[in-house]
Design a protein around this motif. Structure first.
Motif, PDB file in Angstrom:
ATOM      1  N   CYS A  15       4.596  -0.488  -1.304  1.00 48.08           N
ATOM      2  CA  CYS A  15       3.972   0.416  -2.280  1.00 48.08           C
ATOM      3  C   CYS A  15       4.987   0.810  -3.359  1.00 48.08           C
ATOM      4  N   LYS A  16       6.205   1.131  -2.938  1.00 47.45           N
ATOM      5  CA  LYS A  16       7.249   1.484  -3.904  1.00 47.45           C
ATOM      6  C   LYS A  16       7.579   0.298  -4.793  1.00 47.45           C
ATOM      7  N   GLU A  17       7.621  -0.883  -4.181  1.00 43.03           N
ATOM      8  CA  GLU A  17       7.948  -2.097  -4.935  1.00 43.03           C
ATOM      9  C   GLU A  17       6.912  -2.366  -6.027  1.00 43.03           C
ATOM     10  N   ARG A  18       5.631  -2.072  -5.731  1.00 41.79           N
ATOM     11  CA  ARG A  18       4.549  -2.327  -6.690  1.00 41.79           C
ATOM     12  C   ARG A  18       4.220  -1.104  -7.553  1.00 41.79           C
ATOM     13  N   GLY A  19       4.935  -0.004  -7.367  1.00 36.94           N
ATOM     14  CA  GLY A  19       4.690   1.175  -8.188  1.00 36.94           C
ATOM     15  C   GLY A  19       3.411   1.916  -7.857  1.00 36.94           C
ATOM     16  N   ILE A  20       2.967   1.851  -6.602  1.00 39.77           N
ATOM     17  CA  ILE A  20       1.770   2.588  -6.182  1.00 39.77           C
ATOM     18  C   ILE A  20       2.079   4.080  -6.187  1.00 39.77           C
ATOM     19  N   GLU A  21       1.199   4.877  -6.743  1.00 43.35           N
ATOM     20  CA  GLU A  21       1.412   6.320  -6.863  1.00 43.35           C
ATOM     21  C   GLU A  21       1.525   6.979  -5.486  1.00 43.35           C
ATOM     22  N   ASP A  22       2.420   7.967  -5.387  1.00 42.03           N
ATOM     23  CA  ASP A  22       2.641   8.712  -4.136  1.00 42.03           C
ATOM     24  C   ASP A  22       2.973   7.777  -2.968  1.00 42.03           C
ATOM     25  N   ALA A  23       3.792   6.783  -3.236  1.00 45.03           N
ATOM     26  CA  ALA A  23       4.109   5.779  -2.215  1.00 45.03           C
ATOM     27  C   ALA A  23       4.733   6.394  -0.971  1.00 45.03           C
ATOM     28  N   GLU A  24       5.556   7.433  -1.176  1.00 38.77           N
ATOM     29  CA  GLU A  24       6.257   8.028  -0.033  1.00 38.77           C
ATOM     30  C   GLU A  24       5.302   8.733   0.931  1.00 38.77           C
ATOM     31  N   LYS A  25       4.054   9.058   0.457  1.00 39.35           N
ATOM     32  CA  LYS A  25       3.081   9.734   1.324  1.00 39.35           C
ATOM     33  C   LYS A  25       2.182   8.750   2.057  1.00 39.35           C
ATOM     34  N   MET A  26       2.402   7.465   1.855  1.00 40.20           N
ATOM     35  CA  MET A  26       1.516   6.451   2.403  1.00 40.20           C
ATOM     36  C   MET A  26       1.793   6.168   3.878  1.00 40.20           C
ATOM     37  N   ASN A  27       0.764   5.662   4.546  1.00 40.24           N
ATOM     38  CA  ASN A  27       0.926   4.957   5.806  1.00 40.24           C
ATOM     39  C   ASN A  27       0.245   3.600   5.612  1.00 40.24           C
ATOM     40  N   ARG A  28       0.244   2.775   6.616  1.00 46.29           N
ATOM     41  CA  ARG A  28      -0.286   1.419   6.428  1.00 46.29           C
ATOM     42  C   ARG A  28      -1.745   1.437   5.984  1.00 46.29           C
ATOM     43  N   GLY A  29      -2.566   2.271   6.625  1.00 44.43           N
ATOM     44  CA  GLY A  29      -3.995   2.316   6.297  1.00 44.43           C
ATOM     45  C   GLY A  29      -4.246   2.765   4.870  1.00 44.43           C
ATOM     46  N   LYS A  30      -3.556   3.839   4.474  1.00 40.19           N
ATOM     47  CA  LYS A  30      -3.748   4.339   3.113  1.00 40.19           C
ATOM     48  C   LYS A  30      -3.194   3.358   2.084  1.00 40.19           C
ATOM     49  N   ALA A  31      -2.143   2.633   2.439  1.00 41.24           N
ATOM     50  CA  ALA A  31      -1.575   1.644   1.527  1.00 41.24           C
ATOM     51  C   ALA A  31      -2.571   0.514   1.264  1.00 41.24           C
ATOM     52  N   ILE A  32      -3.256   0.073   2.304  1.00 38.29           N
ATOM     53  CA  ILE A  32      -4.264  -0.985   2.124  1.00 38.29           C
ATOM     54  C   ILE A  32      -5.343  -0.515   1.150  1.00 38.29           C
ATOM     55  N   ALA A  33      -5.813   0.711   1.361  1.00 37.10           N
ATOM     56  CA  ALA A  33      -6.854   1.260   0.488  1.00 37.10           C
ATOM     57  C   ALA A  33      -6.352   1.408  -0.947  1.00 37.10           C
ATOM     58  N   ALA A  34      -5.102   1.839  -1.109  1.00 36.45           N
ATOM     59  CA  ALA A  34      -4.533   2.021  -2.449  1.00 36.45           C
ATOM     60  C   ALA A  34      -4.411   0.686  -3.175  1.00 36.45           C
ATOM     61  N   PHE A  35      -3.960  -0.336  -2.485  1.00 34.17           N
ATOM     62  CA  PHE A  35      -3.864  -1.663  -3.094  1.00 34.17           C
ATOM     63  C   PHE A  35      -5.249  -2.195  -3.471  1.00 34.17           C
ATOM     64  N   PHE A  36      -6.221  -1.949  -2.610  1.00 34.51           N
ATOM     65  CA  PHE A  36      -7.581  -2.415  -2.903  1.00 34.51           C
ATOM     66  C   PHE A  36      -8.111  -1.770  -4.182  1.00 34.51           C
ATOM     67  N   GLU A  37      -7.933  -0.438  -4.296  1.00 30.43           N
ATOM     68  CA  GLU A  37      -8.411   0.256  -5.493  1.00 30.43           C
ATOM     69  C   GLU A  37      -7.679  -0.226  -6.744  1.00 30.43           C
TER      70      GLU A  37
END
Length: 645
Positions: A346-368
């Protein structure tokens, strides 16, 4: 638009509104108060008369509606009446309705509501019309309707004044007729599948069933805060527990969140629950429902939404969320198995609030971020992470995922469904996990609902649940760009007089002033005199002094049926009086404040004892066999005294 022009337009509007109120006062003084009329017997409607002309020809009908156009031809007039089904032309003659009634009739304005009795016939141009025996004014319009050809185009004004929007923009009314057809179609489909329509509370002490910020209100008698529902899911599942195997509810939901073309704080959704079914059954239900609605309102499974061709024919494509992320983002979460790895990517791709992510939320964030915009054709996205699905049953083969889907079309989510979680121990733990997120500041995290946990402890059978965003489906099926275009009265911030809404308020006033009701003609019915073939030289032409004049006052000349007396501002600083024989076509009060064209260097001549100094320019024509005249009026921004070349 300059402040000076705005002021002039507002003054003109005020004058027009004043004249309409004066007309009403005269009607009331004469014992003809339109607002005292309670009933009118309508025997036919415009569309039916036109579609079945042979059955109506020569017969008397009684119609009622709003005057939308008015064409005065001396001793006769044409008006267009808009009723429930559309418009129809009405022909009104003085010798048919009587001198007194006709004298009242010609004072009626566009926007007035009338009842007409008369015979059905075809005019000389073949238009199905009604020859009036009587015209009854039943409601006096005290406001100015926008003019037909320009319509009401300012979207903010359209949303605020939907009652005007549907009058002057017939295509808008058609959208809402389709909306009603779709709503009825949903009920037909669900009832046909054996579902029972029920009603659940709109106010509750817990905002449950979804992750969203609620509206909060207060119950005075109980002295408790309550929430307007963000979903009706938990109540409907209680009914499944109680033995109602198939239930649905369609109604308004309320979410105190952002507003954009796809979101309104108050919106329509439907949720449905079926015992002994799973999310695969809900997929079939979803695609079959939308296909049914599309064919019902459009006659085909195919639509073109804002330039994009979409086909709702079943079956729709299926794909997992992880597959979509791998295809469009190039990240394979089947190989990213820990929260730490997910945070890193998430950090590598610049996903917002990456430090608050877990695997499940990261999948959803990438999908959106990477996938949703690509989903133009209908598709079911399945297998959502458990972290974002607190009410869905886990997938037995992959407990990190749930047996859930979201349906997409045009890049939008239009439905959400899952195999419902019926394990009360797992459900309570997920609620507790949500509470921790809420305590950490997530206002949209789910609240604890002890009674719902108790309900499924009693025993919830295996159940498939589905929620459909009705408004978004209607947007797609009616090709409307904004959710506000398919909600009759969308949420709007109130206009103030000088604050943040001052600009919108000014636009509304300016539009009302500029959109004065004008004569609308079907040009196929017009007959124009042939052009003069005798040529003149430029010297002769230049002798005429054409000037812009402003109408300061206008009144009927006593003892004359034709003459109107105009007091004009010609830019010289002195009033100019011109008499014009156009009373058959205009009432004096409707001309006050107008900007016209006059010849100002003609020799004065005396008419009815009044000296007339010039000539106002009019355009004459023949319309449907009757003589017609239009006083030449121009843009109010042109100053008095401006010379025409």
């Amino acid at each position: 638009m300059s402040e000076e022009k705005n002021n002039v337009m507002e003054e003109n509007l005020s004058e027009v509104l004043k004249v309409r109120r004066e007309k009403l006062a005269k009607l009331q003084e004469a014992g003809r108060n339109p607002f005292e009329i309670e009933k009118y017997d309508v025997t036919a409607y415009s569309a039916g008369i036109k579609e079945d002309y042979e059955a109506y020809e020569g017969k008397e009908v009684s119609i009622a509606g709003r005057i939308m156009a008015k064409r005065r031809m001396g001793k006769a007039s044409f008006i267009d009446i808009q009723d429930r089904d559309g418009r129809i032309q009405v022909y009104v003659r003085k010798d048919e309705v009587g001198d007194e009634e006709y004298s009242w009739f010609i004072t009626y304005d566009i926007g007035d509501i009338v009842g007409v009795k008369g015979d059905v016939f075809k005019s000389k141009t073949g238009e199905v019309s009604i020859k009036a025996h009587s015209v009854l004014l039943m409601s006096k319009s005290l406001q100015v309707l926008p003019e037909k050809f320009h319509g009401l185009t300012d979207t903010e004004i359209r949303y605020r004044q939907r009652y005007v929007d549907t009058i002057v923009n017939p295509e808008v009314k058609e959208v809402f007729l389709k909306r009603t057809q779709i709503i009825k179609g949903i009920r037909e489909f669900m009832d046909g599948r054996g579902f029972l329509e029920v009603e659940t509370p709109i106010l509750d002490t817990i905002a449950g069933g979804a992750a969203a910020r609620p509206f909060i209100t207060h119950h005075n008698t109980l002295d408790i805060d309550m929430y307007m529902r963000i979903a009706n899911e938990l109540f409907l599942k209680r009914l499944i527990v109680g033995g109602f195997d198939r239930v649905y509810e369609m109604g308004h939901m309320f979410r105190n969140e952002g507003m954009d073309p796809k979101h309104n704080p108050e919106y329509t959704a439907i949720e449905m629950y079926q015992a002994y079914a799973d999310y695969h059954d809900m997929m079939e239900l979803t695609e079959s429902l939308v296909e049914y609605l599309c064919v019902k309102v459009n006659g085909t499974t195919k639509i073109n939404y804002q330039g994009t061709d979409i086909d709702f024919k079943t079956p729709w494509k299926r794909a997992t969320m992880v597959e979509m992320v791998r295809d469009y983002a190039g990240v394979d979460f089947d190989k990213i198995l820990t929260d730490e790895e997910a945070i890193a990517v998430c950090k590598e791709r610049g996903i917002e609030d990456a430090e608050k992510m877990n695997r499940g939320k990261a999948i959803a964030a990438f999908f959106e971020e990477y996938c949703e915009d690509h989903l133009e054709q209908p598709i079911f996205i399945t297998q959502h992470p458990v972290e974002i699905s607190p009410l869905a049953k886990r997938n037995p083969k992959d407990p990190a995922m749930t047996n859930r889907f979201e349906a997409f079309a045009n890049g939008w989510e239009i439905a959400n469904a899952f195999s419902e979680l019926n394990d009360p121990i797992d459900q309570k733990q997920r609620f507790l996990d949500q509470l921790k997120e809420r305590e950490a500041g997530d206002e949209e995290a789910h609240m604890m609902d002890e009674d719902f946990v108790n309900a499924i402890e009693v025993g919830l059978p295996p159940t498939g649940g589905l929620g459909v965003g009705v408004d978004r489906v209607i947007m797609l099926l009616t090709n409307q760009p904004s959710i506000r275009d398919i909600i009759l009265f969308p949420t709007m911030k109130p206009l103030d007089k000088g604050g943040v809404n001052a600009a919108a308020n000014a636009r509304m006033k300016a539009a009302q002033a500029a959109e004065a009701a004008k004569v609308n003609l079907d040009f196929s019915k017009l007959k124009i005199e042939p052009l003069f073939e005798d040529m003149i030289d430029f010297e002769t032409f230049e002798k005429s002094d054409f000037r812009i004049v402003k109408v300061k006052d206008c009144e009927a000349v006593k003892k004359s049926k034709k003459l109107l007396k105009f007091v004009l501002d010609d830019g010289s600083g002195e009033d100019r009086v011109i008499l014009s024989g156009i009373h058959e076509y205009y009432e004096p009060e409707e001309l006050i404040g107008k900007t016209c064209v006059a010849i100002t260097n003609l020799e004065p001549r005396v008419m009815m004892g009044i000296e007339s100094r010039g000539m106002l320019i009019s355009a004459i024509h023949e319309y449907d066999g009757e003589a017609g005249l239009n006083l030449l009026m121009v843009d109010d921004s042109i100053p008095a005294g401006a010379k025409l070349y």
